[in-house]
Design a protein around this motif. Structure first.
Motif, PDB file in Angstrom:
ATOM      1  N   TYR A 119       2.717  -7.065 -10.726  1.00 55.34           N
ATOM      2  CA  TYR A 119       4.193  -7.676 -11.248  1.00 55.34           C
ATOM      3  C   TYR A 119       4.038  -8.288 -12.478  1.00 55.34           C
ATOM      4  N   LYS A 120       5.196  -8.301 -13.029  1.00 55.80           N
ATOM      5  CA  LYS A 120       5.252  -9.192 -14.211  1.00 55.80           C
ATOM      6  C   LYS A 120       5.252 -10.491 -14.189  1.00 55.80           C
ATOM      7  N   GLY A 121       4.380 -11.401 -14.541  1.00 59.60           N
ATOM      8  CA  GLY A 121       4.131 -12.649 -14.208  1.00 59.60           C
ATOM      9  C   GLY A 121       4.723 -13.451 -15.427  1.00 59.60           C
ATOM     10  N   ARG A 155       0.936  -1.227  -0.028  1.00 60.25           N
ATOM     11  CA  ARG A 155      -0.104   0.026   0.038  1.00 60.25           C
ATOM     12  C   ARG A 155       0.789   1.367  -0.015  1.00 60.25           C
ATOM     13  N   SER A 156       2.085   1.178   0.484  1.00 64.13           N
ATOM     14  CA  SER A 156       2.889   2.331   0.466  1.00 64.13           C
ATOM     15  C   SER A 156       3.435   2.726  -0.851  1.00 64.13           C
ATOM     16  N   GLY A 157       3.065   1.724  -1.947  1.00 61.07           N
ATOM     17  CA  GLY A 157       3.535   2.023  -3.386  1.00 61.07           C
ATOM     18  C   GLY A 157       4.708   1.408  -3.793  1.00 61.07           C
ATOM     19  N   LYS A 158       5.065   0.249  -2.916  1.00 62.54           N
ATOM     20  CA  LYS A 158       6.151  -0.703  -3.258  1.00 62.54           C
ATOM     21  C   LYS A 158       5.524  -1.843  -4.106  1.00 62.54           C
ATOM     22  N   GLY A 159       5.729  -2.178  -5.231  1.00 64.03           N
ATOM     23  CA  GLY A 159       5.093  -3.271  -5.810  1.00 64.03           C
ATOM     24  C   GLY A 159       5.667  -4.782  -5.352  1.00 64.03           C
ATOM     25  N   ALA A 160       4.612  -5.770  -5.606  1.00 64.12           N
ATOM     26  CA  ALA A 160       5.155  -7.125  -5.068  1.00 64.12           C
ATOM     27  C   ALA A 160       6.266  -7.695  -5.448  1.00 64.12           C
ATOM     28  N   GLU A 161       6.554  -7.358  -6.813  1.00 65.77           N
ATOM     29  CA  GLU A 161       8.129  -7.679  -7.238  1.00 65.77           C
ATOM     30  C   GLU A 161       9.276  -7.067  -6.590  1.00 65.77           C
ATOM     31  N   LEU A 162       8.998  -5.749  -6.132  1.00 61.64           N
ATOM     32  CA  LEU A 162      10.161  -5.020  -5.401  1.00 61.64           C
ATOM     33  C   LEU A 162      10.267  -5.611  -4.058  1.00 61.64           C
ATOM     34  N   PHE A 211       9.251  -8.690  -2.829  1.00 53.66           N
ATOM     35  CA  PHE A 211       9.474 -10.186  -2.622  1.00 53.66           C
ATOM     36  C   PHE A 211      10.500 -10.512  -3.719  1.00 53.66           C
ATOM     37  N   GLY A 212      10.697  -9.704  -4.673  1.00 54.44           N
ATOM     38  CA  GLY A 212      11.471 -10.612  -6.063  1.00 54.44           C
ATOM     39  C   GLY A 212      10.399 -11.107  -6.910  1.00 54.44           C
ATOM     40  N   LEU A 213      10.633 -11.281  -8.232  1.00 53.05           N
ATOM     41  CA  LEU A 213       9.460 -11.836  -9.319  1.00 53.05           C
ATOM     42  C   LEU A 213       9.100 -13.404  -8.559  1.00 53.05           C
ATOM     43  N   ILE A 214       9.907 -14.090  -8.312  1.00 49.13           N
ATOM     44  CA  ILE A 214       9.675 -15.482  -8.160  1.00 49.13           C
ATOM     45  C   ILE A 214       8.687 -15.346  -6.795  1.00 49.13           C
ATOM     46  N   ASP A 215       9.094 -14.762  -5.658  1.00 53.57           N
ATOM     47  CA  ASP A 215       8.371 -14.818  -4.543  1.00 53.57           C
ATOM     48  C   ASP A 215       6.878 -14.188  -4.611  1.00 53.57           C
ATOM     49  N   ALA A 216       6.947 -13.030  -5.544  1.00 54.53           N
ATOM     50  CA  ALA A 216       5.668 -11.965  -5.870  1.00 54.53           C
ATOM     51  C   ALA A 216       4.723 -13.036  -6.275  1.00 54.53           C
ATOM     52  N   VAL A 217       4.836 -13.959  -7.257  1.00 51.90           N
ATOM     53  CA  VAL A 217       4.122 -15.117  -7.955  1.00 51.90           C
ATOM     54  C   VAL A 217       3.627 -15.948  -6.856  1.00 51.90           C
ATOM     55  N   LYS A 218       4.282 -16.470  -5.892  1.00 50.78           N
ATOM     56  CA  LYS A 218       4.282 -17.575  -4.725  1.00 50.78           C
ATOM     57  C   LYS A 218       3.387 -16.671  -3.903  1.00 50.78           C
ATOM     58  N   PHE A 219       3.649 -15.403  -3.528  1.00 47.38           N
ATOM     59  CA  PHE A 219       2.862 -14.607  -2.555  1.00 47.38           C
ATOM     60  C   PHE A 219       1.627 -14.561  -2.936  1.00 47.38           C
ATOM     61  N   HIS A 220       1.253 -14.221  -4.214  1.00 45.47           N
ATOM     62  CA  HIS A 220       0.086 -14.207  -4.798  1.00 45.47           C
ATOM     63  C   HIS A 220      -0.844 -15.389  -4.846  1.00 45.47           C
ATOM     64  N   GLN A 221      -0.253 -16.458  -5.197  1.00 43.43           N
ATOM     65  CA  GLN A 221      -0.849 -17.740  -5.293  1.00 43.43           C
ATOM     66  C   GLN A 221      -1.249 -18.124  -3.965  1.00 43.43           C
ATOM     67  N   SER A 222      -0.338 -17.905  -3.053  1.00 45.59           N
ATOM     68  CA  SER A 222      -0.667 -18.433  -1.528  1.00 45.59           C
ATOM     69  C   SER A 222      -1.695 -17.456  -0.894  1.00 45.59           C
ATOM     70  N   ILE A 223      -1.721 -16.412  -1.096  1.00 45.05           N
ATOM     71  CA  ILE A 223      -2.991 -15.440  -0.550  1.00 45.05           C
ATOM     72  C   ILE A 223      -4.168 -15.931  -1.179  1.00 45.05           C
ATOM     73  N   THR A 224      -4.086 -15.964  -2.642  1.00 46.59           N
ATOM     74  CA  THR A 224      -5.284 -16.492  -3.432  1.00 46.59           C
ATOM     75  C   THR A 224      -5.881 -17.969  -2.808  1.00 46.59           C
TER      76      THR A 224
END
Length: 121
Positions: free
Chosen positions: A79-81, A17-24, A26-39
């Motif tokens: 993030y770029k998936g 919410r502070s403006g940092k993207g998930a990729e920033l 977590f990093g790209l791979i973990d951004a995808v994993k975080f998105h999958q896990s919260i889903t």
């Protein structure tokens, strides 16, 4: 795992919410994993919140707002998936897996409603 995961999701949501993207964050791979896990957990929490058992409903109701806020925050900062920008709150592959495993369709609708409410706030 449940309470600790919710603390992690809340902290991640704060950063997103502070403006940092998930990729920033977590990093790209973990951004995808975080998105999958919260889903996955969002769908489970929505399903539990709709359950008739008091204990299951309490778990789902407590987790729903935290997970909904995290899903909404990920959608606001794409993030770029593998398939380009992922500007969706519920990770589509996990929703398909949920449905393939016999997950209740009402959980997807309830999850999306909770995310929509979190997006407004």
């Amino acid at each position: 795992l449940g309470p600790r995961y919710l603390q992690i999701a809340a902290a991640a949501t704060h950063h997103l919410r502070s403006g940092k993207g998930a990729e920033l964050v977590f990093g790209l791979i973990d951004a995808v994993k975080f998105h999958q896990s919260i889903t996955s957990l969002m769908l489970t929490a929505a399903s539990l919140a709709a359950a008739s058992a008091e204990d299951s409903a309490a778990v789902g109701e407590n987790a729903l707002p935290v997970l909904a806020a995290a899903c909404a925050a990920v959608a606001r900062q794409p993030y770029k998936g593998r398939d380009g920008a992922a500007a969706v709150a519920l990770e589509p592959r996990m929703v398909l897996k949920w449905k393939d495993m016999g997950g209740a369709p009402v959980a997807v609708e309830a999850a999306q409603s909770a995310i929509d409410a979190a997006s407004q706030g």
